[in-house]
Design a protein around this motif. Structure first.
Motif, PDB file in Angstrom:
ATOM      1  N   GLY A   1       1.974 -11.304  -2.708  1.00 55.86           N
ATOM      2  CA  GLY A   1       1.207 -10.337  -3.492  1.00 55.86           C
ATOM      3  C   GLY A   1       0.556  -9.286  -2.612  1.00 55.86           C
ATOM      4  N   LEU A   2       0.936  -9.256  -1.323  1.00 59.28           N
ATOM      5  CA  LEU A   2       0.324  -8.299  -0.400  1.00 59.28           C
ATOM      6  C   LEU A   2       1.110  -6.994  -0.406  1.00 59.28           C
ATOM      7  N   CYS A   3       0.373  -5.899  -0.320  1.00 61.45           N
ATOM      8  CA  CYS A   3       0.983  -4.575  -0.428  1.00 61.45           C
ATOM      9  C   CYS A   3       1.865  -4.284   0.787  1.00 61.45           C
ATOM     10  N   THR A   4       3.141  -3.968   0.517  1.00 60.45           N
ATOM     11  CA  THR A   4       4.047  -3.633   1.611  1.00 60.45           C
ATOM     12  C   THR A   4       4.249  -2.127   1.704  1.00 60.45           C
ATOM     13  N   PHE A   5       4.070  -1.433   0.601  1.00 62.65           N
ATOM     14  CA  PHE A   5       4.077   0.032   0.641  1.00 62.65           C
ATOM     15  C   PHE A   5       3.367   0.555  -0.599  1.00 62.65           C
ATOM     16  N   ILE A   6       2.864   1.757  -0.438  1.00 62.59           N
ATOM     17  CA  ILE A   6       2.225   2.428  -1.592  1.00 62.59           C
ATOM     18  C   ILE A   6       2.365   3.921  -1.363  1.00 62.59           C
TER      19      ILE A   6
ATOM     20  N   ARG B   1       1.447   8.037  -1.837  1.00 62.63           N
ATOM     21  CA  ARG B   1       0.167   8.741  -1.753  1.00 62.63           C
ATOM     22  C   ARG B   1      -0.473   8.890  -3.124  1.00 62.63           C
ATOM     23  N   ALA B   2       0.401   9.232  -4.137  1.00 59.17           N
ATOM     24  CA  ALA B   2      -0.146   9.440  -5.488  1.00 59.17           C
ATOM     25  C   ALA B   2      -0.820   8.168  -5.985  1.00 59.17           C
ATOM     26  N   GLY B   3      -0.173   7.036  -5.709  1.00 59.42           N
ATOM     27  CA  GLY B   3      -0.724   5.755  -6.154  1.00 59.42           C
ATOM     28  C   GLY B   3      -2.050   5.477  -5.479  1.00 59.42           C
ATOM     29  N   ALA B   4      -2.073   5.680  -4.151  1.00 63.95           N
ATOM     30  CA  ALA B   4      -3.308   5.408  -3.408  1.00 63.95           C
ATOM     31  C   ALA B   4      -4.425   6.316  -3.900  1.00 63.95           C
ATOM     32  N   GLN B   5      -4.048   7.589  -4.122  1.00 65.35           N
ATOM     33  CA  GLN B   5      -5.048   8.561  -4.568  1.00 65.35           C
ATOM     34  C   GLN B   5      -5.662   8.153  -5.911  1.00 65.35           C
ATOM     35  N   MET B   6      -4.778   7.760  -6.845  1.00 66.75           N
ATOM     36  CA  MET B   6      -5.272   7.369  -8.174  1.00 66.75           C
ATOM     37  C   MET B   6      -6.229   6.200  -8.065  1.00 66.75           C
ATOM     38  N   LEU B   7      -5.949   5.312  -7.105  1.00 70.67           N
ATOM     39  CA  LEU B   7      -6.782   4.106  -6.969  1.00 70.67           C
ATOM     40  C   LEU B   7      -7.975   4.338  -6.058  1.00 70.67           C
ATOM     41  N   GLY B   8      -8.042   5.539  -5.463  1.00 72.54           N
ATOM     42  CA  GLY B   8      -9.193   5.875  -4.621  1.00 72.54           C
ATOM     43  C   GLY B   8      -9.122   5.297  -3.228  1.00 72.54           C
ATOM     44  N   TYR B   9      -7.930   4.893  -2.785  1.00 76.41           N
ATOM     45  CA  TYR B   9      -7.790   4.328  -1.437  1.00 76.41           C
ATOM     46  C   TYR B   9      -6.940   5.250  -0.565  1.00 76.41           C
TER      47      TYR B   9
ATOM     48  N   VAL C   1      -3.745   5.263   1.994  1.00 78.40           N
ATOM     49  CA  VAL C   1      -2.538   4.432   2.027  1.00 78.40           C
ATOM     50  C   VAL C   1      -2.737   3.249   2.983  1.00 78.40           C
ATOM     51  N   GLN C   2      -3.282   3.554   4.162  1.00 76.11           N
ATOM     52  CA  GLN C   2      -3.449   2.506   5.181  1.00 76.11           C
ATOM     53  C   GLN C   2      -4.401   1.401   4.716  1.00 76.11           C
TER      54      GLN C   2
ATOM     55  N   ALA D   1      -4.763   0.279   1.723  1.00 73.83           N
ATOM     56  CA  ALA D   1      -4.156  -0.609   0.724  1.00 73.83           C
ATOM     57  C   ALA D   1      -3.108  -1.529   1.331  1.00 73.83           C
ATOM     58  N   LEU D   2      -2.430  -1.040   2.367  1.00 75.93           N
ATOM     59  CA  LEU D   2      -1.340  -1.827   2.955  1.00 75.93           C
ATOM     60  C   LEU D   2      -1.853  -3.188   3.417  1.00 75.93           C
ATOM     61  N   GLY D   3      -1.107  -4.209   3.065  1.00 75.17           N
ATOM     62  CA  GLY D   3      -1.465  -5.567   3.501  1.00 75.17           C
ATOM     63  C   GLY D   3      -2.489  -6.244   2.611  1.00 75.17           C
ATOM     64  N   LYS D   4      -3.031  -5.507   1.624  1.00 75.63           N
ATOM     65  CA  LYS D   4      -4.045  -6.105   0.745  1.00 75.63           C
ATOM     66  C   LYS D   4      -3.374  -6.744  -0.471  1.00 75.63           C
ATOM     67  N   ASN D   5      -4.059  -7.726  -1.044  1.00 72.49           N
ATOM     68  CA  ASN D   5      -3.569  -8.335  -2.280  1.00 72.49           C
ATOM     69  C   ASN D   5      -3.869  -7.366  -3.416  1.00 72.49           C
ATOM     70  N   MET D   6      -2.817  -6.798  -3.993  1.00 72.49           N
ATOM     71  CA  MET D   6      -3.006  -5.707  -4.943  1.00 72.49           C
ATOM     72  C   MET D   6      -3.678  -6.165  -6.229  1.00 72.49           C
ATOM     73  N   HIS D   7      -3.411  -7.368  -6.651  1.00 71.11           N
ATOM     74  CA  HIS D   7      -4.066  -7.834  -7.872  1.00 71.11           C
ATOM     75  C   HIS D   7      -5.577  -7.902  -7.643  1.00 71.11           C
ATOM     76  N   ASP D   8      -5.964  -8.468  -6.507  1.00 69.54           N
ATOM     77  CA  ASP D   8      -7.389  -8.590  -6.196  1.00 69.54           C
ATOM     78  C   ASP D   8      -8.030  -7.227  -5.992  1.00 69.54           C
ATOM     79  N   LEU D   9      -7.197  -6.280  -5.569  1.00 68.11           N
ATOM     80  CA  LEU D   9      -7.743  -4.968  -5.240  1.00 68.11           C
ATOM     81  C   LEU D   9      -7.962  -4.110  -6.490  1.00 68.11           C
ATOM     82  N   VAL D  10      -6.978  -4.122  -7.404  1.00 64.37           N
ATOM     83  CA  VAL D  10      -7.064  -3.144  -8.503  1.00 64.37           C
ATOM     84  C   VAL D  10      -6.911  -3.710  -9.908  1.00 64.37           C
TER      85      VAL D  10
END
Ligand SMILES: Nc1nc2c(ncn2[C@@H]2O[C@@H]3COP(=O)(O)O[C@H]4[C@@H](O)[C@H](n5cnc6c(=O)[nH]c(N)nc65)O[C@@H]4COP(=O)(O)O[C@H]3[C@H]2O)c(=O)[nH]1
Length: 854
Positions: free
Chosen positions: A301-306, A308-316, A318-319, A321-330
Motif C-alpha cells: 500500500g506504499l506509494c511507488t509513484f504519483i 504532480r496533479a495528484g500530489a497538488q490536489m492532495l496538498g503534498y 511528490v517526494q 508522498a512517495l513511500g507513504k501508505n496512501m490509504h493512511d495518508l489521504v
C-alpha cells in the motif's frame, strides 16, 4: 587428448637409427670390445633395448630399465612378449613384427600404459634381431593436445559468439576479422580486407574522433583493456550500435604487439532502450499532462509513484508522498469523521481481488486536513500474472457536485422564490401522507392563492408582481416550522404541508385553522413594492389528511377546491374542504367521463340566440352549445365548458361547434332571406392557443363553403392576458380572410386600452352584468355608457347582451347602443325555431312598440 593408437613413421633410411647391423652390437654387448658403445648407450637420454630373432632381450640400457620398470637382469634372455604384458598383443608387437617382416626401420608414437606416458619409438631390424629406441614424448604430446584443445575451443567460441572478433597486428598494421563481421556489417570479408581504414571509415562521424582518441590513449597509456560504444555504418546505410571491447598485448618492454577485440551489436538492445525511453517519456508526459491525479502503490500500500496533479490536489509534494501508505495518508476518514478501515477501501480490495474498482463519490483528505469529493478508479498492477500493486486515478468532483446540486436545485426549486416547486412538493406530500398513515398523525395541506394578483401585474408590471411573490414566500416561510414545507405551485399559487398536527381530527382541524388565520393575517400586511405600498390578501383552502388512502393528487385537489370556495365566498378568507365539495368534485369527474362519450355519441346540439339591430331586424345569432344528457337532460355550457377546457376536450368540441356554424352559414347563404345572417361563435382561450387554430378555421370555412364575412368569433377579455402578440397575429390572419371578431364580456376584465387599439376587432359586447345593473346602479350605467362611447371612438360596433326587459332596451338605445341580444328578444333556440322567428317575429312583434321610441 591421449590416444592409444601408435603413430608410425617408416624410416627408409637408417641414418636416424644407430647402425647395429654393421656393428653387430647385440652379440657383442657383453664383450669388453664394445665397452665404448655400451658406455654411450648407457649415457644417452633415449631408452634402448635389443631383441634377438627369438624376441629375447639381449641388451637393455639404463634408461630402458626405468621405462620398462624392470631391472635388466630380469629381462635379459627373456622373450619380450612374456615379460612385458603391455607390449604383447599391442601396437608395439604389431609394429615390431612388421619391421622384422618388412625389414625396414619404423618410427611410431604410442601410449605405454604401465608408465602412463607417450613414447616415440624407432625400431630397426637387423640380422641379429631388432633394436628399439624410445623417448618420452608425453610433454610434447600434452602441449600438442592443449594447443589442439585451445584451437578447438577458439573455433567453438568463434562459432558460438555473435560478436565480430578482430585481431590487429601492430607490426603489419593489418586486421584479421572473424566471419561475424559479415553479418554485422553486411560486407563480405573480401570487401572488408585487412586494412584499418575500412573500420575507421564505418564509424559514425560524430563518434569517430572519440573512438580514435580512446584507441590511441589505450595504446599509449599502457592500459590493457578498454571499451567504447559507437555507431557503425552497415552496408545498407543504417547504423548499428556497437559495443567494442579490446585488449592490448605488449612485449616485455611494453611495446604493443597486437590488439584483439570484439564488436557486439547492441542495435536491438539499444532500439529496445530507445523504445523504452520513449515510452517512459510518453508515460511521464501522460502522467504530468493529465489533470487527473494518478498514483501507484505496491503490495504494502506504499506509494511507488504519483503525478504532480495528484500530489497538488492532495496538498503534498511528490517526494513527500512517495513511500507513504496512501490509504493512511489521504483516505483514512469518512465524511462524518469516522474511521475508514483499509479493509473496506476499494483500492485495497482491487489489489486483493485483482479486479478494477470504481467509486463515484468519496472523500480524499488533503495534507492540511481539509477534504474534497473525488471519483476514482483502481486497477491492479500485474507483473507476469502476479499482482504487485495497484494504480489509482482520481479527479476532484467539487465543481461537478456543485453543478449537480445547482441542477437539482433548479429541478426542485422555484427560481424566483427559492421555494420547493411542484415536483418537490409532490415528493414531500407523498412522504407526508405515508408518514401520517403510518403514525396515525394528522396533517393538512393549505392551498393559497393571492387575491387580485393579475390586477397587480397588469397595473404595476410583472417586476412588481415578482417582487410581491418573493415577499409572500418570505412571509409564508417565517410562519411555518422548519419541518413544514412551503412550495410555490406556479403563478400566485402557494402550498403548505403541515405535518403532525394531532392524531385527533377536530384538534388537527383547529390547529390548521389557527395556522391558516395566521397566514392570512401575515399576507394582509402591507407590502412595499419599490416605491409603491401594496395591500393584498389571499384565499386559503385547507384539506386535512383523512387516512382513507387518498392520493396526493386528491389531497391537492381538495385543498384547491376549498381555496376556490374561499375565493368565491369573499376572498381573504379560508375554507376547509368538506363533503359537499367532494360531491361537486365527483360530479365534475363524472361529467368529464360523460362529456367524452357525449362527443362520440353526438349528444351536443347547437342553439341560436338572435342578435338584432336598432331597427329590430335580426342580423344573425350567437351559437350556444347545449348538451342533451340522456339522464340529466339539457346541461348548460356554463357547467361543462370549464370541464372541457380543463381536460383539453374543448378542442374537438370547439371544432364541432365551428363546423356546425359554418355549415349553417353555407345553408343560409343559399336562401335570400337568411343570406345576410351572421353567426357569432364562442372560442375559448385554450382553443385559440392551439397552434393550428387559424388553419383549422380556414380549412373549415373552405370545406363547408361558408362566407368568412358572415362568421364572427367571440373572444373573452381574459384571453388577452396570456399572449397578446400571439392572439393579435392569429386574429390578423383570420381577419385578412374576412372573419370578424367580437370581444365578449367587455368590461369585466382588465384589458388595457393600448391592447384594445391594436386588436383587429369589429365589435365590443357589453357584459350582461352591467346591463342588468344599469338601471339601479349608477356605476354600471356609467360603465355601459363609457363602453358605447369607447366603441364608437374606436370605430367598433357595440352589442349589449342580457337585454331582458324593455327598460334595458330603452336605456341602451338612449345611450347609443346599436345591437342587442337577450331574453327580451328571444332565448337561445334550436335552428328551426330560430329560422321561424327570424322570418316573422321581429317585423311586427313584441318589440315593435319599443322600436317606435328609438
Ligand atoms: N340571464 C340572462 N342570460 C342570457 C340572456 N341572453 C342570453 N343569455 C345567456 O348568456 C350567455 C351568453 O353567452 P356567453 O356570454 O358567450 O357565455 C357562454 C359562453 O361563454 C359559453 N359557451 C356557450 N357555448 C359555447 C361554445 O360553443 N363554445 C365555447 N367556447 N363556449 C361556449 O357558455 C357561456 C354560457 O352560455 P349559456 O349558458 O348558453 O348562456 C348564454 C345565454 O344563454 C339574458 O337576457 N339574460
Amino acid at each position: 587428448m591421449q590416444t592409444q593408437e601408435p603413430r608410425i613413421k617408416k624410416h627408409e633410411s637408417a641414418e636416424a637409427v644407430l647402425d647395429f647391423e654393421n656393428k653387430r652390437a647385440s652379440t657383442q654387448l657383453a664383450s669388453p670390445l664394445d665397452s665404448r658403445l655400451t658406455t654411450m648407450l648407457e649415457s644417452i637420454s633415449d631408452a634402448f633395448y635389443m631383441l634377438d630373432l627369438d624376441w629375447r632381450f639381449i641388451y637393455v640400457n639404463k634408461k630402458a630399465e626405468y621405462f620398462l620398470q624392470r631391472p635388466r637382469t630380469e629381462l635379459l634372455g627373456k622373450v619380450i612378449w612374456e615379460k612385458l604384458e603391455a607390449v604383447a598383443g599391442s601396437a608395439f608387437e604389431t609394429e615390431y613384427r612388421r619391421a622384422v617382416q618388412e625389414n625396414c626401420a619404423i618410427s611410431f608414437e604410442a601410449y605405454y600404459p604401465p608408465l602412463g606416458k607417450w613414447v616415440e619409438l624407432r625400431v630397426s631390424p637387423s640380422a641379429e634381431g631388432l633394436a628399439v629406441y624410445f623417448t618420452d614424448i608425453s610433454q610434447r604430446r600434452h602441449r600438442e593436445d592443449a594447443l589442439r584443445a585451445s584451437e578447438e575451443r577458439f573455433n567453438i567460441v568463434m562459432k558460438a559468439t555473435a560478436d565480430a572478433i578482430w585481431d590487429w597486428n601492430a607490426q603489419s598494421n593489418e586486421i584479421w576479422w572473424n566471419e561475424n563481421i559479415e553479418s554485422l556489417s553486411g560486407y563480405s570479408r573480401k570487401e572488408i580486407g585487412t586494412g584499418t581504414d575500412w573500420w575507421l571509415a564505418r564509424i559514425h562521424p560524430e563518434d569517430r574522433q572519440r573512438v580514435l582518441h580512446r584507441v590511441r590513449s589505450t595504446l599509449e597509456g599502457g592500459t590493457e583493456h578498454w571499451m567504447d560504444e559507437y555507431r557503425f555504418a552497415r552496408r545498407d546505410g543504417s547504423y548499428a550500435f556497437i559495443l567494442d571491447r579490446w585488449y592490448v598485448l605488449r612485449d616485455s618492454e611494453g611495446n604493443v604487439l597486437r590488439m584483439v577485440g570484439s564488436m557486439t551489436d547492441l542495435s536491438e538492445r539499444r532500439q529496445a532502450e530507445i523504445e523504452r525511453d520513449r515510452l517512459l517519456k510518453e508515460k511521464n508526459l501522460l502522467l504530468e499532462s493529465t489533470g487527473e491525479g494518478i498514483w501507484g502503490i505496491d503490495s504494502q500500500g506504499l506509494c511507488t509513484f504519483i503525478n504532480r496533479a495528484g500530489a497538488q490536489m492532495l496538498g503534498y509534494e511528490v517526494q513527500e508522498a512517495l513511500g507513504k501508505n496512501m490509504h493512511d495518508l489521504v483516505h483514512y476518514r469518512h465524511a462524518d469523521g469516522s474511521a475508514y478501515p483499509v479493509k473496506d477501501c476499494s483500492i485495497f480490495q482491487a489489489y486483493h481481488s485483482g479486479k478494477g474498482a470504481y467509486e463515484k463519490d468519496e472523500l480524499f483528505w488533503r495534507k492540511d486536513g481539509t477534504s474534497f469529493p473525488v471519483e476514482f478508479s483502481s486497477y491492479p498492477i500485474l507483473d507476469a500474472g502476479r499482482i504487485v500493486g495497484s494504480m489509482v486515478t482520481f479527479r476532484d468532483i467539487t465543481e461537478r457536485k456543485a453543478a449537480q446540486s445547482k441542477i437539482q436545485h433548479l429541478a426542485f426549486y422555484d427560481s424566483l422564490t427559492q421555494l420547493p416547486n411542484r415536483r418537490l412538493l409532490m415528493e414531500r406530500l407523498s412522504h407526508a401522507l405515508a408518514r401520517s398513515r403510518r403514525d396515525s398523525g394528522r396533517g393538512a395541506l393549505l392551498f393559497i392563492d393571492l387575491d387580485n394578483y393579475k390586477t397587480l401585474n397588469d397595473t404595476f408590471g410583472h417586476d412588481k408582481g415578482d417582487l410581491l411573490l418573493q415577499h409572500v414566500a418570505g412571509r409564508l416561510k417565517s410562519c411555518v416550522r422548519s419541518s413544514d414545507t412551503v412550495a410555490r405551485l406556479g403563478g400566485d399559487e402557494f402550498v403548505i404541508i403541515l405535518e403532525d398536527l394531532s392524531t385527533e381530527l377536530a384538534e388537527a382541524a383547529s390547529h390548521a385553522k389557527l395556522f391558516g388565520e395566521k397566514i392570512l393575517a401575515a399576507l394582509k400586511e402591507p407590502y412595499t413594492l419599490g416605491s409603491h405600498e401594496y395591500f393584498g390578501g389571499a384565499s386559503l383552502g385547507i384539506a386535512l389528511f383523512e387516512h382513507q388512502g387518498e392520493s396526493l393528487h386528491e389531497v391537492l385537489r381538495r385543498a384547491d377546491l376549498a381555496m376556490y370556495r374561499a375565493k368565491a365566498e369573499g376572498r381573504n378568507t379560508l375554507r376547509f374542504f368538506n363533503p359537499e365539495m367532494q360531491a361537486a368534485l365527483m360530479v365534475k369527474a363524472a361529467l368529464e367521463a360523460d362529456l367524452r362519450r357525449a362527443l362520440q355519441e353526438e349528444q351536443l346540439v347547437l342553439h341560436y340566440q338572435p342578435q338584432v339591430d336598432s331597427a329590430g331586424r335580426v342580423t344573425g345569432a350567437e351559437t350556444l352549445v347545449r348538451w342533451q344528457h340522456p339522464e340529466r337532460g339539457t346541461i348548460s355550457p356554463a357547467e361543462f365548458i370549464p370541464v372541457a377546457e380543463a381536460t383539453g376536450m374543448i378542442r374537438p368540441l370547439g371544432h364541432w361547434v365551428l363546423e356546425c356554424a359554418c355549415r349553417r352559414l353555407a345553408m343560409w347563404a343559399r336562401n335570400e332571406e337568411t343570406a345576410h345572417f351572421t353567426l357569432a361563435v364562442n372560442v375559448s382561450a385554450s382553443q385559440l392557443r392551439c397552434p393550428d387554430f387559424v388553419k383549422d378555421v380556414l380549412r373549415t370555412l373552405e370545406s363547408t363553403g361558408a362566407n368568412p364575412h358572415r362568421l364572427k368569433i367571440e373572444l373573452t377579455e381574459s384571453l388577452l392576458v396570456d399572449d397578446v402578440e400571439g392572439t393579435i397575429n392569429k386574429m390578423a390572419a383570420l381577419k385578412a380572410k374576412g372573419v370578424g371578431f367580437s370581444l365578449d364580456d367587455f368590461g369585466t376584465g382588465y384589458s388595457s386600452l393600448a391592447y384594445l387599439k391594436r386588436l383587429p376587432l369589429d365589435q365590443l359586447k357589453i357584459d350582461r352584468s352591467f346591463v342588468s345593473d344599469a338601471l339601479d346602479d349608477h356605476n354600471a350605467a356609467v360603465i355601459v355608457n363609457a363602453i358605447i362611447m369607447l366603441g364608437r371612438s374606436l370605430g367598433l360596433e357595440v352589442i349589449a347582451e342580457g337585454v331582458e326587459t324593455e327598460a334595458h332596451l330603452d336605456f341602451l338605445a338612449q345611450n347609443g347602443c346599436q345591437f342587442y341580444q337577450g331574453y327580451f328578444f328571444s332565448r337561445p333556440l334550436i335552428v328551426e325555431q330560430f329560422e321561424a322567428l327570424a322570418n316573422t317575429k321581429l317585423k311586427e312583434s313584441i318589440c315593435a312598440q319599443s322600436m317606435e321610441c328609438l
